[in-house]
Design an enzyme around this catalytic site. Structure first.
Site, PDB file in Angstrom:
ATOM      1  N   ASP A  27      33.647  36.048 -14.635  1.00  0.00           N
ATOM      2  CA  ASP A  27      33.940  34.969 -16.171  1.00  0.00           C
ATOM      3  C   ASP A  27      32.614  34.929 -16.689  1.00  0.00           C
ATOM      4  OD1 ASP A  27      33.206  33.978 -13.251  1.00  0.00           O
ATOM      5  OD2 ASP A  27      32.959  32.240 -14.495  1.00  0.00           O
ATOM      6  N   TYR A 147      30.384  22.378  -8.076  1.00  0.00           N
ATOM      7  CA  TYR A 147      28.816  22.332  -7.877  1.00  0.00           C
ATOM      8  C   TYR A 147      28.271  20.964  -8.169  1.00  0.00           C
ATOM      9  CZ  TYR A 147      30.057  27.249  -8.318  1.00  0.00           C
ATOM     10  OH  TYR A 147      30.613  28.562  -8.180  1.00  0.00           O
ATOM     11  N   LYS A 178      34.772  26.869  -3.754  1.00  0.00           N
ATOM     12  CA  LYS A 178      33.500  27.443  -3.993  1.00  0.00           C
ATOM     13  C   LYS A 178      32.329  26.684  -4.212  1.00  0.00           C
ATOM     14  CE  LYS A 178      31.866  31.395  -7.031  1.00  0.00           C
ATOM     15  NZ  LYS A 178      31.386  30.854  -8.414  1.00  0.00           N
TER      16      LYS A 178
END
Length: 282
Positions: A27, A147, A178
């Site tokens: 991406d 994140y 992730k």
């Protein structure tokens, strides 16, 4: 029936059927610009498939631009979030696609990016919750790319912080998370122990150290897979690198686990001190 559909799709995200995953995010062409020349995209995809990647992650337009037979043994994950490196706030992610579009493209899963600690955290969390609701309605697996990034983050590799992020993803309805790795790396086992979801370790060591050795250690810490993009598509031979990483993820790399189950020795070189490695971005 829809619950069964999600289970079927989740299984397609693991070629070996062992519940472990090697995903290659592609991406970056939205966030940073072209990753390969336009005429080389199909070659890159074939290299990743032939190397044994379990899945690729692309935006919706890219997913509709290549021949479907290319992904003959590889799952398709459609990324729903975007921002560019030219934004006033690079941590502000917005939704640019939805679950229904991903379904029409034949996706096996979707992914959403959330930056905890950013100025727009609240909006991104709301988006994650909304996508999770849609995924539940359609039987679509959801990968939360979550994140610790932004002005409120003091240590993005703090195990307690990463465990918090994994639980945010679980509580808002994701199926996998992730995220970054803890440092020192052996403390990633603490994050895994506190996570209700399978964890995919994002990126790799940016200092140029051996990616396969790094992946072996991450999997030894209990992660359920790797999600590595930039280090793969910029490699001299993406196919060869993916093949080696697939062996790590699915148990094909020999090695003796050290303390805590971590394997930190390299078959081709001296041990790496993972306590000094700063994990990069996928």
């Amino acid at each position: 029936m829809l619950k069964s559909g999600k289970l079927f799709r989740l299984r397609r995200l693991s070629l070996a059927g062992d519940g472990r995953h090697l995903l290659v995010p592609l991406d970056h062409s939205v966030s940073d610009g072209p990753i390969v020349p336009a005429g080389k995209w199909d070659d890159l995809l074939r290299a990743l498939v032939d190397g044994g990647a379990d899945g690729i992650i692309v935006h919706k337009g890219r997913a509709g631009a290549f021949a479907p037979d290319i992904l003959k043994t590889c799952a398709l994950v459609v990324h729903l979030s975007a921002s560019t490196a030219h934004s006033a706030d690079v941590h502000a992610k917005v939704l640019v696609a939805d679950v229904e579009e991903a379904l029409r493209l034949g996706a096996d899963a979707v992914s959403v990016h959330v930056n905890i600690g950013s100025d727009t955290e609240a909006r991104q969390l709301a988006d994650l919750g909304a996508v999770a609701r849609s995924c539940d309605a359609w039987g679509m697996p959801l990968i939360a790319m979550i994140y610790p990034r932004g002005p409120r983050i003091a240590d993005p590799h703090d195990p307690a912080l990463l465990a918090h992020l994994a639980n945010v993803a679980a509580d808002l309805g994701a199926d996998m998370v992730k995220t970054s790795v803890a440092l020192p790396l052996e403390r990633m086992a603490e994050v895994v122990a506190d996570s209700p979801l399978p964890i995919l370790a994002a990126g790799g060591p940016p200092d140029g150290s051996d990616l396969v050795e790094y992946g072996t250690a991450v999997m030894g810490a209990g992660c359920q897979g790797l999600a590595i993009g930039r280090r793969v598509f910029s490699a001299p031979s993406p196919r060869e690198l993916v093949s080696r990483l697939a062996a790590v993820v699915h148990g094909g790399v020999p090695g003796t686990a050290g303390a805590g189950g971590l394997s930190t020795s390299s078959p081709t070189g001296p041990p790496t001190n993972y306590s000094t490695i700063v994990a990069g971005v996928a």
